[in-house]
Design an enzyme around this catalytic site. Structure first.
Site, PDB file in Angstrom:
ATOM      1  N   HIS A  32      10.384  56.882  -1.335  1.00 16.58           N
ATOM      2  CA  HIS A  32      11.598  56.964  -1.549  1.00 16.58           C
ATOM      3  C   HIS A  32      12.676  55.848  -1.337  1.00 16.58           C
ATOM      4  O   HIS A  32      12.870  55.529   0.116  1.00 16.58           O
ATOM      5  CB  HIS A  32      12.135  58.109  -0.835  1.00 16.58           C
ATOM      6  N   SER A  68      18.881  58.631  -4.856  1.00 15.20           N
ATOM      7  CA  SER A  68      19.054  59.897  -4.122  1.00 15.20           C
ATOM      8  C   SER A  68      20.010  61.080  -4.189  1.00 15.20           C
ATOM      9  O   SER A  68      20.656  60.998  -5.169  1.00 15.20           O
ATOM     10  CB  SER A  68      18.582  59.522  -2.430  1.00 15.20           C
TER      11      SER A  68
HETATM   12  C1  GCU Z   1      17.211  64.653   1.386  1.00 13.11           C
HETATM   13  C2  GCU Z   1      17.367  65.743   0.025  1.00 13.11           C
HETATM   14  C3  GCU Z   1      17.066  65.273  -1.332  1.00 13.11           C
HETATM   15  C4  GCU Z   1      17.958  63.923  -1.301  1.00 13.11           C
HETATM   16  C5  GCU Z   1      17.579  63.059  -0.097  1.00 13.11           C
HETATM   17  C6  GCU Z   1      18.274  61.768   0.030  1.00 13.11           C
HETATM   18  O1  GCU Z   1      15.616  64.385   1.260  1.00 13.11           O
HETATM   19  O2  GCU Z   1      16.406  66.756   0.414  1.00 13.11           O
HETATM   20  O3  GCU Z   1      17.691  66.117  -2.282  1.00 13.11           O
HETATM   21  O4  GCU Z   1      17.899  63.375  -2.546  1.00 13.11           O
HETATM   22  O5  GCU Z   1      17.708  63.872   1.023  1.00 13.11           O
HETATM   23  O6  GCU Z   1      19.535  61.598  -0.509  1.00 13.11           O
HETATM   24  O7  GCU Z   1      17.887  60.807   0.554  1.00 13.11           O
END
Ligand code: GCU
Length: 431
Positions: A409, A268
């Site tokens: 995710h 992420s």
């Molecule tokens: C949020 C953000 C993303 C990122 C994510 C994370 O959802 O919008 O761009 O990748 O956090 O780091 O979990």
């Protein structure tokens, strides 16, 4: 109890949840994506095509790095702080005798109370020869990556539950013991060790705490001071990437580690930081983007999932001041994820998506990896074989690996199985 624990756990998960609720500026309708033009990694700024490896390496690569520095992550200051490795704690019988656990504090100034990061390293106990290592930043503290009671629980940044301000006040506190091992699933320490790899990790909040206003509490001000540049000229993602390079500096001093085989993994936002770290620092021999999404591997120009608006709004500290001009205007961005991935070439690269991680735009991640393959090809390597996304849970691996996994995710055992297989295959080619 489960609820109380969930509230204590993962300030980051909490932030992500809040944001995923703000889907107003996200498009999740493929029919509304519309046309877009990808910037071409193989066209020079003067419009000429890049036809050979030398032009890529000597001209185009530096051109792209400069655009990412100027417009996205900021230029990493060249200043070298006085770095000390200290407080080393080693246990040669960790994890029921399966591992050597080493913990070290990396001090970025002569002061003991100055900026510092705590690195946790596990090496397989029975290793024959030098050990290749996976390195990655963690979200919630080293003590969360495994339930191992020997991991030192250093302070972490958490929201002050009593805070009524917006954004909430953040506190730097010793973590709650109940969070020990809470992210173990995403780290799969035993699986990694059993395959003969080591694993090194650092809490990203050690380098710069991840909240608006956190910049003064991380490494940015001190590193920029000699340059006279303001903190907005660099970024939190840039600072985390810098910290990863400092971890490589340390790993190179570790006699048991094969520093030619350091694989960088990031999930992420930490995947965004990992890609930028590896783009700048070619000592990372293999790179894994686990759902790094927009501002990372994915394509911002493809209007699906998260937007520049959301990134700038929710996480203004992640990017430099110039990036703000792309709010509402991703079409004006001079670069995109395909070029960030191309900067990893010719090193092995794995890009992973998750089906339900729509904010990251799995298709955008795939298409970026596919397009970066043209640079791999120019450099004598193989990119992804087809422009059609593989089916869910069907990894494809050449010198670029890709999969889209079922589920949310996250980083899972399935993801690690692919990364380990990919690393094995690539080491086989290099050894
Ligand atoms: C949020 C953000 C993303 C990122 C994510 C994370 O959802 O919008 O761009 O990748 O956090 O780091 O979990």
């Amino acid at each position: 109890m489960a609820r109380a624990l969930a509230a204590l756990l993962l300030p980051v998960a909490l932030i992500a949840q809040t944001n995923s609720a703000q889907t107003n500026r996200y498009n999740f309708d493929e029919s509304k994506v519309g046309p877009y033009t990808l910037p071409d990694p193989l066209t020079l700024a003067n419009g000429q095509p890049v036809k050979d490896a030398k032009t890529w390496t000597d001209v185009r690569r530096p051109e792209l790095i400069k655009i990412f520095e100027d417009q996205v992550y900021g230029k990493t200051p060249a200043t070298d702080p006085e770095i000390r490795y200290s407080d080393v704690v080693t246990d040669s019988g960790a994890l029921k005798g399966k591992a050597i656990r080493k913990q070290v504090t990396v001090y970025f100034s002569p002061r003991n109370d100055g900026p510092q990061m705590h690195l946790l390293l596990y090496l397989p106990k029975d290793a024959k020869g030098l050990v290749p290592v996976f390195l990655g930043l963690n979200f919630n503290g080293n003590h969360t990556v495994h339930a191992d009671p020997g991991i030192i629980a250093h302070e972490v940044w958490v929201r002050d539950p009593a805070s009524t301000t917006k954004p909430a006040k953040m506190l730097h506190l010793p973590p709650d013991e109940r969070t020990r091992g809470s992210d173990a699933n995403a780290w799969q320490v035993e699986k990694i060790l059993a395959k003969g790899y080591g694993i090194a990790t650092i809490y990203y909040g050690d380098i710069e705490p991840d909240f608006v206003g956190g910049v003064g509490l991380g490494v940015r001000p001190g590193l920029l001071e000699p340059t006279g540049r303001p903190v907005e000229d660099w970024s939190a993602l840039g600072a985390w990437a810098w910290g990863l390079s400092r971890a490589v500096d340390y790993l190179k001093t570790e006699k048991a580690v094969d520093s030619r085989h350091i694989a960088l993994i990031g999930h992420s936002r930490l995947g965004k930081a990992a890609l930028w770290a590896a783009a700048q620092d070619t000592r990372f021999a293999l790179v894994i983007s686990n759902e790094s999404g927009k501002g990372g591997a994915s394509l911002l120009k493809r209007a699906y999932g998260e937007t520049t608006d959301h990134l700038n709004d929710a996480f203004p500290h992640w990017f430099n001041a110039h990036y703000k001009q792309y709010t509402g205007h991703p079409e004006k961005l001079p670069i995109d994820g395909n070029e960030l991935l191309a900067l990893i070439a010719p090193r092995p690269l794995y890009v992973a998506s998750a089906e339900e991680d729509r904010g990251s735009d799995p298709k955008g991640e795939f298409l970026a990896a596919f397009d970066a393959g043209r640079v791999y090809k120019l450099l004598g390597k193989k990119g992804l074989p087809s422009k059609t996304m593989p089916a869910v849970d069907q990894p494809v691996m050449t010198d670029i690996g890709y999969h889209v996994r079922t589920g949310k995710h996250d980083v899972t055992a399935f993801d690690w199985d692919q990364y380990l297989a990919f690393a094995d295959a690539q080491r086989g080619k290099r050894n």
